[in-house]
Design a protein around this motif. Sequence first.
Motif, mmCIF file in Angstrom:
data_model
loop_
_atom_site.group_PDB
_atom_site.id
_atom_site.type_symbol
_atom_site.label_atom_id
_atom_site.label_comp_id
_atom_site.label_asym_id
_atom_site.label_seq_id
_atom_site.Cartn_x
_atom_site.Cartn_y
_atom_site.Cartn_z
ATOM 1 N N LYS A 1 -35.659 15.274 0.678
ATOM 2 C CA LYS A 1 -36.537 14.493 0.066
ATOM 3 C C LYS A 1 -37.527 14.863 -1.042
ATOM 4 C CE LYS A 1 -38.450 11.842 3.025
ATOM 5 N NZ LYS A 1 -39.428 11.551 4.228
ATOM 6 N N ARG A 2 -38.078 15.930 -0.863
ATOM 7 C CA ARG A 2 -38.959 16.550 -1.840
ATOM 8 C C ARG A 2 -38.079 16.663 -3.290
ATOM 9 N NH1 ARG A 2 -43.777 16.961 0.047
ATOM 10 N NH2 ARG A 2 -44.159 17.212 2.373
ATOM 11 N N ALA A 3 -36.996 17.403 -3.100
ATOM 12 C CA ALA A 3 -36.195 17.519 -4.258
ATOM 13 C C ALA A 3 -35.700 16.278 -5.014
ATOM 14 C CB ALA A 3 -34.904 18.290 -4.075
ATOM 15 N N ALA A 4 -35.297 15.241 -4.390
ATOM 16 C CA ALA A 4 -35.085 14.021 -5.013
ATOM 17 C C ALA A 4 -36.249 13.514 -5.659
ATOM 18 C CB ALA A 4 -34.468 12.930 -3.840
ATOM 19 N N ALA A 5 -37.387 13.381 -5.200
ATOM 20 C CA ALA A 5 -38.615 12.928 -5.508
ATOM 21 C C ALA A 5 -38.772 13.650 -7.110
ATOM 22 C CB ALA A 5 -39.748 12.960 -4.648
ATOM 23 N N PHE A 6 -38.759 15.055 -6.989
ATOM 24 C CA PHE A 6 -38.817 15.995 -8.031
ATOM 25 C C PHE A 6 -38.084 15.631 -9.145
ATOM 26 C CE2 PHE A 6 -38.525 19.627 -10.508
ATOM 27 C CZ PHE A 6 -40.001 20.195 -10.719
ATOM 28 N N LEU A 7 -36.995 15.437 -8.559
ATOM 29 C CA LEU A 7 -35.859 15.008 -9.963
ATOM 30 C C LEU A 7 -35.514 13.804 -10.227
ATOM 31 C CD1 LEU A 7 -33.080 17.749 -8.589
ATOM 32 C CD2 LEU A 7 -34.505 17.947 -10.616
ATOM 33 N N VAL A 8 -36.338 12.912 -9.538
ATOM 34 C CA VAL A 8 -36.237 11.151 -9.782
ATOM 35 C C VAL A 8 -34.666 11.201 -9.560
ATOM 36 C CG1 VAL A 8 -36.825 9.424 -11.142
ATOM 37 C CG2 VAL A 8 -38.196 11.469 -11.502
ATOM 38 N N GLU A 9 -34.283 11.482 -8.473
ATOM 39 C CA GLU A 9 -32.757 11.285 -8.174
ATOM 40 C C GLU A 9 -32.646 10.722 -6.946
ATOM 41 O OE1 GLU A 9 -29.327 11.245 -9.110
ATOM 42 O OE2 GLU A 9 -29.969 13.003 -10.288
ATOM 43 N N ASP A 10 -31.455 9.936 -6.759
ATOM 44 C CA ASP A 10 -31.076 9.140 -5.499
ATOM 45 C C ASP A 10 -30.693 10.341 -4.429
ATOM 46 O OD1 ASP A 10 -30.338 7.815 -3.530
ATOM 47 O OD2 ASP A 10 -28.815 6.555 -4.437
#
Length: 518
Positions: A22-31
Amino acid sequence: MIKEIQLRVSLPEEEQDPNLTKRAAAFLVEDASKINGVVVLRKSIDARKKVVVFNYKLAVYINEELPKESEYHFDYQDVSSAKEIHIIGFGPAGMYAALRCIELGYKPIVLERGKDVQKRRRDIKAINQDHVVNADSNYCFGEGGAGTYSDGKLYTRSLKRGDVRRIFENLVFHGATHEILVDAHPHIGTNKLPKIIQRIRETILNYGGEIHFETKVTDFEIKDQKIRAIILDNGHEMAVERVILATGHSARDIFHLLDKKKIEIEAKSFAMGVRVEHPQHIIDSIQYNCGMERPDLLPAASYSLVQQVKGRGVYSFCMCPGGFIVPAATEDGEVVVNGMSPSRRNNKFANSGIVVEINAEEDLRSFAQYGALAGLEFQKSLERISYTAGGRSQTAPAQRLTDFVEGKLSSSLNECSYQPGLLSAPLHSLLPKHLGSRLRKGFQAFGDKMHGYNTNEANIVGVESRTSSPVKIPRNDTLEHPQISNLFPCGEGGGYAGGIVSAAMDGERCAEAAVSGI
């Protein structure tokens, strides 16, 4: 697509939600649904500010399959009928020299003066409980060397000496946890390392190598500037082609043997001092600003300290959070202390060596008659003083830290993890002035850097004398001794390593050099 990212996650955030995807998705603005997973490449803790932060280096797999296996493969083959390489010593350098020989298609013949890990336990128990030192089986000698029953820390600065990752992957191959591949300060633990070492032994034997325990080398037969045979303590002679000497920093008889046979050795810089032990909660409180209770997500805190005092470095060495102080003598009549930690680092004490750089010209003048062995004799002299001050047993001389700094005898001592026990002694006056005075000023400086470090609740215990070898065995560009062309000095005992990982890397290098040209 694989993206590498750096994340900083505060302790409160980690406690609330540890989900890195979840943190990686938020950081990358990725689904998040497109992320098949993340792989932690590196993890460290930053406790320099009031709020503790976890630093993560992540590989994020976006619409990409996660790797199924390591990129490292260890191609062991049957070498039972292959050409032989003789290896003296079965610590990290000797073990990894043997493994590398097998990969290269050569048969390692390992000669180890000590016992295997199972039998070695009984001798270590005898030191702790009965104060009986077996000169060939103790915390320094035996299968796995000094690291087996002393700690298992995998810290190294030797990044130019070989592939650190390869050594770590090999440890995982033999049973270590994957955490050592990502932790900034990887550690196996003295409770888990013996099983890994046993598996390394099994690999060597299963692929045709030989390991001879309780086999002590006492002499070399030399002809035409080559070792032609190794002589054992039972009188048996073994003809040899190439010899890797990986006996460790405490094999004093080997240094004496080389000196007696006029095989060149050199004095080497080293350090000596004491071991200091605090209640772990004090170090936690200082490092994490957490009061008496450390948050569950944080490991037992460690520290690294250094101070220049009168032109010399005074520094912490082999810091063991949640650990124990152990007796590391290799002969009767001496007291030596070291530190270790179990894998969980859950003991209530934190200990560290605090040592001072030794300058051979200035500090060892009274030992000059011993030539290259001057540092070794200086070590022995302090170990004997400690033995006498401790009551002529493995009981160790000790002082409260504040009393040592103030130069007064302690009327009582704190509880301590050192099993053979402590005896109050004036270490401030027993240690040579060039050592004791620098330690006292070093502790004062450490108290300024870590408020609360200089406390009456801490003990110092003597003497920490085996930080590294005081002798170097020279070698040339081909890693051979300049006089003896088939002798390959290796690891800590040769003066080419400073811990498990650097010794293992040097063992591999020496194996590669030894098989070259055969």
